[in-house]
Design a protein around this motif. Structure first.
Motif, short mmCIF file in Angstrom:
data_model
loop_
_atom_site.label_atom_id
_atom_site.label_comp_id
_atom_site.label_asym_id
_atom_site.label_seq_id
_atom_site.Cartn_x
_atom_site.Cartn_y
_atom_site.Cartn_z
N PRO A 185 21.38 96.49 2.48
CA PRO A 185 22.36 97.57 2.64
C PRO A 185 21.92 98.92 2.10
N ASN A 186 20.90 98.96 1.23
CA ASN A 186 20.74 100.23 0.49
C ASN A 186 19.31 100.70 0.28
N ASP A 187 18.39 100.21 1.11
CA ASP A 187 17.00 100.64 0.94
C ASP A 187 16.48 101.33 2.19
N ASN A 203 20.11 111.38 -18.30
CA ASN A 203 20.04 109.91 -18.29
C ASN A 203 20.09 109.38 -16.86
N SER A 204 21.18 109.72 -16.14
CA SER A 204 21.30 109.28 -14.74
C SER A 204 22.22 110.26 -14.02
N THR A 205 21.81 110.69 -12.83
CA THR A 205 22.66 111.64 -12.09
C THR A 205 23.97 110.96 -11.68
N ASN A 206 23.94 109.63 -11.48
CA ASN A 206 25.20 108.94 -11.15
C ASN A 206 26.19 109.00 -12.31
N ILE A 213 14.67 109.01 -4.05
CA ILE A 213 13.57 108.98 -3.07
C ILE A 213 12.25 109.25 -3.76
N ASN A 214 11.30 108.35 -3.55
CA ASN A 214 9.95 108.59 -4.06
C ASN A 214 9.28 109.57 -3.10
N ALA A 215 9.23 110.83 -3.50
CA ALA A 215 8.68 111.85 -2.60
C ALA A 215 7.19 112.03 -2.88
N GLU A 257 14.12 114.58 -13.63
CA GLU A 257 13.71 113.32 -14.24
C GLU A 257 14.96 112.58 -14.70
N GLN A 258 14.97 111.26 -14.59
CA GLN A 258 16.06 110.47 -15.16
C GLN A 258 15.48 109.54 -16.22
N THR A 259 16.12 109.54 -17.39
CA THR A 259 15.60 108.68 -18.45
C THR A 259 16.24 107.30 -18.40
N LYS A 270 7.60 98.58 2.32
CA LYS A 270 7.77 98.92 0.90
C LYS A 270 8.89 99.95 0.72
N LYS A 271 9.51 99.89 -0.45
CA LYS A 271 10.70 100.70 -0.68
C LYS A 271 10.34 102.14 -1.05
N VAL A 272 10.92 103.08 -0.29
CA VAL A 272 10.66 104.49 -0.57
C VAL A 272 11.93 105.16 -1.08
N GLY A 280 17.59 105.96 -15.11
CA GLY A 280 17.96 105.83 -13.70
C GLY A 280 18.37 104.39 -13.43
N ARG A 281 19.46 104.22 -12.65
CA ARG A 281 20.01 102.87 -12.45
C ARG A 281 19.94 102.43 -11.01
N GLY A 282 19.71 101.13 -10.83
CA GLY A 282 19.85 100.50 -9.53
C GLY A 282 21.15 99.71 -9.55
N ARG A 283 21.33 98.82 -8.57
CA ARG A 283 22.54 98.00 -8.55
C ARG A 283 22.47 96.96 -9.67
N LEU A 284 23.61 96.46 -10.06
CA LEU A 284 23.71 95.40 -11.08
C LEU A 284 22.92 95.72 -12.34
N GLY A 285 22.92 97.00 -12.71
CA GLY A 285 22.27 97.41 -13.96
C GLY A 285 20.75 97.39 -13.92
N ARG A 286 20.16 97.24 -12.73
CA ARG A 286 18.69 97.27 -12.66
C ARG A 286 18.19 98.68 -12.95
N LYS A 287 16.89 98.77 -13.25
CA LYS A 287 16.32 100.09 -13.58
C LYS A 287 15.83 100.78 -12.32
N TRP A 288 15.90 102.10 -12.33
CA TRP A 288 15.32 102.88 -11.23
C TRP A 288 14.32 103.87 -11.82
N SER A 289 13.08 103.72 -11.46
CA SER A 289 12.03 104.58 -12.01
C SER A 289 12.13 105.98 -11.41
N SER A 290 12.22 106.99 -12.27
CA SER A 290 12.47 108.36 -11.80
C SER A 290 11.61 109.38 -12.53
C1 BT5 Z 1 18.73 100.70 -5.75
O1 BT5 Z 1 19.11 99.61 -6.48
O2 BT5 Z 1 17.85 100.71 -4.93
C2 BT5 Z 1 19.51 101.95 -6.05
C3 BT5 Z 1 18.68 103.06 -6.59
C4 BT5 Z 1 19.46 104.32 -6.76
C5 BT5 Z 1 18.70 105.38 -7.50
C6 BT5 Z 1 19.44 106.68 -7.55
S1 BT5 Z 1 18.48 107.97 -8.21
C7 BT5 Z 1 19.86 108.99 -8.35
C8 BT5 Z 1 21.00 108.12 -8.79
N1 BT5 Z 1 21.07 108.03 -10.23
C9 BT5 Z 1 20.84 106.78 -10.66
O3 BT5 Z 1 20.84 106.43 -11.86
N2 BT5 Z 1 20.63 105.97 -9.60
C10 BT5 Z 1 20.74 106.69 -8.35
P1 BT5 Z 1 18.58 98.13 -6.23
O4 BT5 Z 1 18.77 97.73 -4.80
O5 BT5 Z 1 19.27 97.31 -7.25
O6 BT5 Z 1 17.04 98.19 -6.51
C11 BT5 Z 1 16.54 98.31 -7.82
C12 BT5 Z 1 15.14 97.70 -7.81
O7 BT5 Z 1 14.23 98.57 -7.11
C13 BT5 Z 1 14.53 97.55 -9.20
O8 BT5 Z 1 14.91 96.33 -9.78
C14 BT5 Z 1 13.02 97.61 -8.92
O9 BT5 Z 1 12.56 96.35 -8.45
C15 BT5 Z 1 12.95 98.55 -7.73
N3 BT5 Z 1 12.65 99.95 -8.13
C16 BT5 Z 1 12.90 100.59 -9.29
N4 BT5 Z 1 12.50 101.87 -9.23
C17 BT5 Z 1 11.99 102.06 -8.01
C18 BT5 Z 1 11.42 103.18 -7.34
N5 BT5 Z 1 11.33 104.39 -7.90
N6 BT5 Z 1 10.99 102.98 -6.06
C19 BT5 Z 1 11.09 101.78 -5.45
N7 BT5 Z 1 11.62 100.70 -6.03
C20 BT5 Z 1 12.07 100.83 -7.30
#
Ligand code: BT5
Length: 328
Positions: free
Chosen positions: A175-177, A89-92, A208-210, A113-115, A183-185, A117-127
């Motif tokens: 702080p975290n990109d 689901n998420s490595t975190n 990291i989008n490799a 693969e993460q099914t 563009k965000k990598v 993956g989370r960003g901050r504030l519950g946002r999605k992270w495509s993995s």
């Molecule tokens: C982040 O949040 O940038 C933190 C991302 C952390 C991901 C890692 S992967 C391993 C570990 N396990 C997890 O579940 N998470 C961590 P934030 O600043 O909130 O940015 C999230 C926003 O980035 C989303 O709302 C999208 O707009 C965008 N986004 C989503 N997937 C992306 C991707 N693969 N590449 C670039 N932008 C993306």
């Protein structure tokens, strides 16, 4: 035993090593060797097995387990224990479970693969599967909970240095990109468990989008996301990049452990900042403000100035920063 056999095969890559020799060196039966060689083949190792000649390793798969990464690892404690998953689901989330159940500092969780993956504030992270680096590091530093955000700057500096070492120039968007050409990598998610004045553990997630291609991204992030592959036109060796990140991370994190500061990480974040000197829009709990980013201080906070000249500090937590005319 499987690891030892693999090591022997790697030490003799592109040459046959006989079953007899493996059996003598590792004190294991030839039937057992066959069993492990077959497991390795199933995992994707290309091994030629010829009776009377033995086994020859022809190619290793692009997988991110400890055996593959440790070849490039220089660390003492970061990444010396790796939990590797095909899909999670998420490595975190996994790293938090491990940290809670007393896993020691430096343990790393990596998934293909993460099914969820989370960003901050519950946002999605495509993995997407095998396209990137999705990993989390368990840490147990002796610091105050309010200092936890510094670790994001340590991770950002480590990622910047590692990507720089493979020949790609990036910028750090506080702080975290990590960004390339605006563009965000890479995104970093630091989460902690603690009480008011005691930190139990921290988990630093790095995404990291490799080798992601445009069509791997969900449509809604096409305009803001990029990958190392898209920017360089080259296939990225993910295991080497992971090891470089962990190597730099340990070096920079040791500064915090030994000297109580993260000056060297902040230096990297300042020198390669995508924001300093720019007008940006801050969004904090729905409220927007336009300010100029002027510095990052030694605590890892962003220093900004408003149109009236007032200077203030921004703490990373929940703030989102955008350029006035685009992502940066
Ligand atoms: C982040 O949040 O940038 C933190 C991302 C952390 C991901 C890692 S992967 C391993 C570990 N396990 C997890 O579940 N998470 C961590 P934030 O600043 O909130 O940015 C999230 C926003 O980035 C989303 O709302 C999208 O707009 C965008 N986004 C989503 N997937 C992306 C991707 N693969 N590449 C670039 N932008 C993306």
């Amino acid at each position: 035993m499987k690891e030892q056999i693999l090591k022997l095969l790697k030490d003799n890559q592109n040459e046959f090593i006989s079953g007899q020799e493996i059996s003598e060196q590792l004190k294991v039966s030839r039937t057992a060797i066959w069993k492990y060689v077959n497991i390795l083949k199933e995992e994707g190792y290309e091994i030629e097995s010829v009776s009377r000649k033995g086994h020859m390793l022809l190619a290793t798969p692009d997988i991110l387990n400890y055996e593959e990464i440790s070849e490039y690892l220089d660390t003492k404690y970061i990444g010396r224990e790796i939990y590797y998953f095909d899909s999670i689901n998420s490595t975190n989330i996994k790293a938090k479970e491990l940290a809670y159940s007393s896993e020691s500092e430096g343990t790393v969780v990596i998934a293909e693969e993460q099914t969820n993956g989370r960003g901050r504030l519950g946002r999605k992270w495509s993995s997407p599967n095998k396209k990137g680096i999705w990993m989390s590091i368990v840490l147990k530093p002796q610091i105050e909970p309010q200092e936890a955000a510094k670790i994001t700057q340590v991770a950002a500096a480590a990622v910047w240095k590692a990507i720089n070492q493979i020949g790609v120039k990036t910028q750090i968007k506080w702080p975290n990109d990590i960004v390339i050409n605006g563009k965000k990598v890479c995104g970093i998610l630091t989460e902690m468990s603690g009480e008011l004045n005691r930190l139990n553990y921290l988990v630093v997630g790095i995404g990291i989008n490799a080798n992601t291609t445009i069509s791997d991204f969900p449509e809604e992030i096409n305009d803001i996301a990029t990958s190392l592959r898209i920017e360089t036109g080259k296939e990225i060796k993910r295991k080497e990049l992971i090891a470089l990140i962990l190597n730099y991370f340990e070096e920079l994190y040791n500064d915090l452990k030994n000297n109580g500061n993260v000056y060297s990480s902040i230096k990297v974040c300042k020198e390669n900042s995508a924001l300093i000197g720019k007008d940006v829009r801050l969004t904090l709990r729905g409220e927007e403000k336009e300010v100029r980013a002027i510095d990052i201080n030694e605590e890892g906070e962003l220093i900004v100035q408003d149109s009236e000249g007032n200077i203030s500090k921004v703490i990373s937590g929940e703030v989102s920063v955008r350029g006035l005319y685009g992502y940066v």
